[in-house]
Design an enzyme around this catalytic site. Structure first.
Site, PDB file in Angstrom:
ATOM      1  N   ARG A 117      -0.992  18.061  11.376  1.00  0.00           N
ATOM      2  CA  ARG A 117      -0.172  16.848  10.511  1.00  0.00           C
ATOM      3  C   ARG A 117       0.138  17.731   9.676  1.00  0.00           C
ATOM      4  O   ARG A 117      -0.006  18.810   9.373  1.00  0.00           O
ATOM      5  CB  ARG A 117      -0.747  15.198  10.399  1.00  0.00           C
ATOM      6  CG  ARG A 117      -2.362  16.008   9.979  1.00  0.00           C
ATOM      7  CD  ARG A 117      -2.479  14.094   9.584  1.00  0.00           C
ATOM      8  NE  ARG A 117      -3.908  14.203   9.056  1.00  0.00           N
ATOM      9  CZ  ARG A 117      -5.269  13.637   8.979  1.00  0.00           C
ATOM     10  NH1 ARG A 117      -5.015  13.611  11.225  1.00  0.00           N
ATOM     11  NH2 ARG A 117      -5.686  13.661   9.078  1.00  0.00           N
ATOM     12  N   ASP A 118       1.417  17.081   8.410  1.00  0.00           N
ATOM     13  CA  ASP A 118       1.761  16.706   7.183  1.00  0.00           C
ATOM     14  C   ASP A 118       2.475  18.126   7.560  1.00  0.00           C
ATOM     15  O   ASP A 118       2.123  19.246   6.263  1.00  0.00           O
ATOM     16  CB  ASP A 118       0.629  16.905   6.655  1.00  0.00           C
ATOM     17  CG  ASP A 118      -0.134  15.763   6.554  1.00  0.00           C
ATOM     18  OD1 ASP A 118      -0.063  14.957   7.062  1.00  0.00           O
ATOM     19  OD2 ASP A 118      -1.633  15.894   6.418  1.00  0.00           O
TER      20      ASP A 118
ATOM     21  N   GLU B  84      -5.857  18.733   5.364  1.00  0.00           N
ATOM     22  CA  GLU B  84      -4.402  18.393   5.069  1.00  0.00           C
ATOM     23  C   GLU B  84      -4.063  18.492   4.211  1.00  0.00           C
ATOM     24  O   GLU B  84      -3.645  19.493   3.205  1.00  0.00           O
ATOM     25  CB  GLU B  84      -4.495  16.525   4.646  1.00  0.00           C
ATOM     26  CG  GLU B  84      -5.569  16.015   5.241  1.00  0.00           C
ATOM     27  CD  GLU B  84      -5.795  14.803   5.413  1.00  0.00           C
ATOM     28  OE1 GLU B  84      -6.055  13.592   6.533  1.00  0.00           O
ATOM     29  OE2 GLU B  84      -6.003  14.203   4.114  1.00  0.00           O
TER      30      GLU B  84
ATOM     31  N   PHE C 272       4.026  10.080   9.696  1.00  0.00           N
ATOM     32  CA  PHE C 272       3.025  10.283   8.324  1.00  0.00           C
ATOM     33  C   PHE C 272       3.529  11.211   7.702  1.00  0.00           C
ATOM     34  O   PHE C 272       5.300  11.120   8.188  1.00  0.00           O
ATOM     35  CB  PHE C 272       1.501  11.085   9.236  1.00  0.00           C
ATOM     36  CG  PHE C 272       0.405  10.017  10.204  1.00  0.00           C
ATOM     37  CD1 PHE C 272       0.807   8.953   9.755  1.00  0.00           C
ATOM     38  CD2 PHE C 272      -0.856  11.218  10.405  1.00  0.00           C
ATOM     39  CE1 PHE C 272       0.038   7.760   9.908  1.00  0.00           C
ATOM     40  CE2 PHE C 272      -1.440  10.451  10.528  1.00  0.00           C
ATOM     41  CZ  PHE C 272      -1.505   7.900  10.138  1.00  0.00           C
TER      42      PHE C 272
ATOM     43  N   TRP D 285       0.666  -1.611   0.180  1.00  0.00           N
ATOM     44  CA  TRP D 285       0.116  -0.074  -0.347  1.00  0.00           C
ATOM     45  C   TRP D 285       0.719   1.032  -0.215  1.00  0.00           C
ATOM     46  O   TRP D 285       1.720   1.525   0.588  1.00  0.00           O
ATOM     47  CB  TRP D 285      -0.781   0.168   0.959  1.00  0.00           C
ATOM     48  CG  TRP D 285      -1.494   1.214   1.380  1.00  0.00           C
ATOM     49  CD1 TRP D 285      -1.131   2.245   2.249  1.00  0.00           C
ATOM     50  CD2 TRP D 285      -2.910   2.195   0.745  1.00  0.00           C
ATOM     51  NE1 TRP D 285      -1.893   2.983   2.221  1.00  0.00           N
ATOM     52  CE2 TRP D 285      -2.669   3.348   0.776  1.00  0.00           C
ATOM     53  CE3 TRP D 285      -3.877   1.192   0.142  1.00  0.00           C
ATOM     54  CZ2 TRP D 285      -4.438   4.120   1.134  1.00  0.00           C
ATOM     55  CZ3 TRP D 285      -5.125   2.378  -0.186  1.00  0.00           C
ATOM     56  CH2 TRP D 285      -5.100   3.162   0.340  1.00  0.00           C
ATOM     57  N   MET D 286       0.189   2.343  -0.863  1.00  0.00           N
ATOM     58  CA  MET D 286       1.122   3.710  -0.613  1.00  0.00           C
ATOM     59  C   MET D 286       0.252   4.658  -0.889  1.00  0.00           C
ATOM     60  O   MET D 286      -1.503   4.524  -1.563  1.00  0.00           O
ATOM     61  CB  MET D 286       1.975   3.564  -1.919  1.00  0.00           C
ATOM     62  CG  MET D 286       2.423   5.299  -2.274  1.00  0.00           C
ATOM     63  SD  MET D 286       3.595   5.347  -4.017  1.00  0.00           S
ATOM     64  CE  MET D 286       2.445   5.496  -4.516  1.00  0.00           C
ATOM     65  N   ASN D 287       0.070   5.711  -0.012  1.00  0.00           N
ATOM     66  CA  ASN D 287      -0.632   6.508  -0.467  1.00  0.00           C
ATOM     67  C   ASN D 287       0.409   7.748  -0.349  1.00  0.00           C
ATOM     68  O   ASN D 287       1.583   8.153  -1.179  1.00  0.00           O
ATOM     69  CB  ASN D 287      -1.987   6.957   0.722  1.00  0.00           C
ATOM     70  CG  ASN D 287      -1.405   6.994   1.892  1.00  0.00           C
ATOM     71  OD1 ASN D 287      -1.725   6.142   2.511  1.00  0.00           O
ATOM     72  ND2 ASN D 287      -1.656   8.141   2.467  1.00  0.00           N
ATOM     73  N   ASP D 288      -0.157   9.560   0.359  1.00  0.00           N
ATOM     74  CA  ASP D 288       0.411  10.900   0.128  1.00  0.00           C
ATOM     75  C   ASP D 288       2.581  10.452  -0.586  1.00  0.00           C
ATOM     76  O   ASP D 288       3.078  10.106   0.857  1.00  0.00           O
ATOM     77  CB  ASP D 288       0.068  11.922   1.474  1.00  0.00           C
ATOM     78  CG  ASP D 288      -0.532  11.403   1.455  1.00  0.00           C
ATOM     79  OD1 ASP D 288      -1.975  10.617   2.009  1.00  0.00           O
ATOM     80  OD2 ASP D 288      -1.011  12.167   2.858  1.00  0.00           O
TER      81      ASP D 288
ATOM     82  N   TRP E 119      -4.391   1.148   3.871  1.00  0.00           N
ATOM     83  CA  TRP E 119      -3.970   1.490   4.707  1.00  0.00           C
ATOM     84  C   TRP E 119      -3.450   1.007   6.724  1.00  0.00           C
ATOM     85  O   TRP E 119      -4.538   0.141   6.599  1.00  0.00           O
ATOM     86  CB  TRP E 119      -4.973   2.558   5.198  1.00  0.00           C
ATOM     87  CG  TRP E 119      -3.852   3.540   5.813  1.00  0.00           C
ATOM     88  CD1 TRP E 119      -3.020   5.209   5.158  1.00  0.00           C
ATOM     89  CD2 TRP E 119      -4.056   4.216   7.058  1.00  0.00           C
ATOM     90  NE1 TRP E 119      -2.139   6.111   6.188  1.00  0.00           N
ATOM     91  CE2 TRP E 119      -3.361   5.546   7.727  1.00  0.00           C
ATOM     92  CE3 TRP E 119      -4.478   3.287   8.193  1.00  0.00           C
ATOM     93  CZ2 TRP E 119      -2.891   5.772   8.086  1.00  0.00           C
ATOM     94  CZ3 TRP E 119      -4.479   4.558   9.750  1.00  0.00           C
ATOM     95  CH2 TRP E 119      -4.229   5.342   9.971  1.00  0.00           C
TER      96      TRP E 119
HETATM   97  C1  FRU Z   1      -3.709  12.094   3.914  1.00  0.00           C
HETATM   98  C2  FRU Z   1      -3.201  11.887   5.058  1.00  0.00           C
HETATM   99  C3  FRU Z   1      -2.198  12.743   5.724  1.00  0.00           C
HETATM  100  C4  FRU Z   1      -1.510  11.782   6.894  1.00  0.00           C
HETATM  101  C5  FRU Z   1      -1.640  10.889   5.828  1.00  0.00           C
HETATM  102  C6  FRU Z   1      -1.470   9.139   6.904  1.00  0.00           C
HETATM  103  O1  FRU Z   1      -3.791  11.383   3.101  1.00  0.00           O
HETATM  104  O2  FRU Z   1      -4.032  11.225   6.140  1.00  0.00           O
HETATM  105  O3  FRU Z   1      -2.677  14.011   6.599  1.00  0.00           O
HETATM  106  O4  FRU Z   1      -0.335  12.169   6.997  1.00  0.00           O
HETATM  107  O5  FRU Z   1      -2.027  10.767   5.032  1.00  0.00           O
HETATM  108  O6  FRU Z   1      -0.742   7.966   5.570  1.00  0.00           O
END
Ligand code: FRU
Length: 536
Positions: free
Chosen positions: A191-192, A243, A118, A59-62, A86
């Site tokens: 966050r972020d 975010e 995160f 799995w990958m996101n941001d 996730w």
């Molecule tokens: C955005 C998010 C960020 C968080 C990350 C967690 O997609 O929800 O706010 O840092 O993904 O994986």
């Protein structure tokens, strides 16, 4: 008798092997069966893009921590190496010399006692302000990320900001001993962090998402942070939590003026549902971000500003230390949407990134607008070409027929010089009867992508229940577009990048035909160029 028995046995074996053979064929051909069984490598590869970054597995996101240094673009990413959904976040890592061809690297950051890792950013600390630089000549790379710790209860966590540094150009990181550098006991979504060097004031500036606003901090050494101000309550889209912000300065094309740009991702609350990223144009005086007056008026009067009206471009931010000579910035986003990302029909890996894009700022009849276009590095992959000029499009007109050009990896550029009243539709199709339609409806001044018949759609109710539309902002009579197709994604940049739509889809076989048709009247396609992209 003996002979009879032997013949019987052979017959039984034949029947048995026939039955087994049938079963094998059925599960291979019946696409609907495949969700419940283990998916084979080739089925996985049916959906894996040719040239968009995907992790080899899991799995990958941001996108996270993107920086450029010594010839390499670095891309870290939210990564859950043990699953295709996730979970406890790590930072995966990939490098590229051109933002197109990526090579995956070992995981860069693992969870620790402060929590999972995160989203966040990374900077090249050229002046060694942090003191993390080693005796060697390479500048230290400092990653600034959120430590997210699950507390008692399902929806309860503590989010603080931490840093880690690299003395080997981003390959490995050492966590700072005095983490967290920004503590927090009050704000749930906190966050972020995205950090940028403020050249005018010689300091680091951080933007941080805090529920329904962005908080601004500054620092001289990346370790001690001072809260400056906040922005955003009651401004812009608030259909979900804020975010992944970004703050950077851009020159206004063709002028001596510069403006500050603030990106804010929001989930849910995007213009077509789920996740999306909005932007604000204004000024930053070292303490406060103030929206440009004209921009503010049009924001109040009309609509919010989105970097992409498609459903699959989220959490996008710009590369540090990578400003082009003309001042444009470079970015990419996560090519999915929280509405269905964890259910898309890939098993071994999940999610791709968008194509890397150049970001510019223009001031036209409509005030300030960002322009997004694929990075020019993509041009060096062009091979076989289809080129035509001044074609009269009467009915459904085929442009590319079965396999003439591999439509699973193309760049299309087109121009329609005198817009007809009604509009046009491009159609991508395959032999399985899947189709992806996209185009423009001049009456409503709407662009659209229709993926309702694009192949697999039943994995989530939220995937294909609508046509995505975006309003045209240009008043120009000519319409131009650049389209990037990579097997399971389309990215459309209309009017030189003023209106962008990014969408993913899952056809049962790659699309092999491309046609265009008028909504009603005929029109002249003044230019069309289709370039197959070659990645071998
Ligand atoms: C955005 C998010 C960020 C968080 C990350 C967690 O997609 O929800 O706010 O840092 O993904 O994986």
């Amino acid at each position: 008798m003996k002979i009879f028995k032997k013949a019987n046995l052979i017959l039984m074996l034949l029947v048995l092997s026939f039955l087994i053979g049938c079963k094998g064929n059925k599960s291979q051909n019946n696409q609907n069966d495949e969700e419940s069984v283990n998916v084979s490598y080739s089925e996985e590869e049916l959906y894996r893009p040719n040239f968009h970054f995907t992790p080899k597995k899991a799995w990958m996101n941001d996108p996270n921590g993107m920086f450029y240094y010594n010839g390499y673009y670095h891309l870290y990413f939210q990564y859950h190496p043990d699953s295709n959904v996730w979970g406890p976040m790590h930072w995966g890592h990939a490098i590229s010399t051109d933002m197109i061809s990526w090579v995956e690297q070992p995981i860069a950051l693992y969870p620790d006692e402060l929590g999972t890792i995160f989203s966040g950013s990374a900077v090249v600390d050229i002046g060694n302000t942090s003191g993390f630089g080693a005796a060697s000549k390479a500048a230290p790379i400092v990653a600034i990320y959120t430590s997210s710790k699950q507390l008692e209860g399902d929806d309860n966590w503590k989010q603080t900001q931490s840093i880690a540094y690299s003395q080997d150009e981003g390959k490995t990181f050492i966590k700072y001993e005095n983490n967290p550098v920004i503590d927090n006991d009050k704000i749930k979504d906190f966050r972020d962090p995205k950090v940028t060097w403020d050249e005018e004031r010689n300091k680091w500036v951080m933007v941080l998402a805090a529920g329904d606003k962005i908080m601004f901090y500054d620092s001289k050494d990346l370790k001690k942070w001072n809260l400056l101000s906040d922005f955003g309550q009651g401004i812009g889209g608030h259909g979900g939590v804020w975010e992944c912000p970004d703050l950077f300065k851009l020159p206004v094309l063709g002028t001596n003026e510069s403006k500050w740009v603030l990106f804010v991702s929001i989930n849910p609350g995007g213009p077509n549902g789920g996740s999306a990223t909005q932007y604000f144009i204004g000024d930053f005086d070292g303490t406060t971000f103030t929206m440009d007056k004209e921009f503010e008026t049009s924001l109040n009067k009309k609509h919010n500003y989105w970097i992409d009206f498609g459903r699959d471009n989220y959490a996008g931010v710009t590369w540090s230390n990578a400003t082009r000579k003309d001042g444009s910035k470079l970015m990419l986003g996560w090519m999915s949407n929280w509405d269905y990302a964890q259910k898309v029909p890939t098993e071994a890996w999940r999610s791709a990134m968008t194509i890397a894009r150049e970001v510019q700022l223009q001031k036209g009849d409509n005030g300030y607008r960002l322009l997004f276009n694929p990075v020019k590095e993509l041009a060096s992959y062009r091979s076989t070409k289809y080129k035509k000029a001044n074609i009269t499009i009467k009915g459904d007109t085929k442009l590319i027929d079965s396999g003439a050009i591999d439509l699973a990896r193309v760049e299309i550029k087109f121009n329609i010089s005198n817009l007809i009243d009604e509009g046009f539709t491009f159609n991508l199709t395959n032999k399985q009867g899947d189709s992806l339609a996209f185009g423009y409806n001049h009456n409503d001044k709407n662009f659209f992508v229709d993926r309702r018949k694009s192949g697999k759609i039943d994995f989530s109710e939220k995937f294909a229940d609508r046509i995505s539309t975006a309003p045209r902002t240009s008043l120009n009579k000519d319409l131009s577009g650049t389209i990037i197709i990579d097997k399971t994604s389309i990215e459309i940049f209309f009017d030189n990048g003023e209106t962008v739509m990014t969408e993913i889809f899952f056809p049962n076989a790659p699309f092999e035909k491309l046609s265009i048709k008028p909504k009603a009247q005929e029109f002249i396609l003044s230019k069309i160029e289709i370039n197959e992209l070659n990645f071998n």
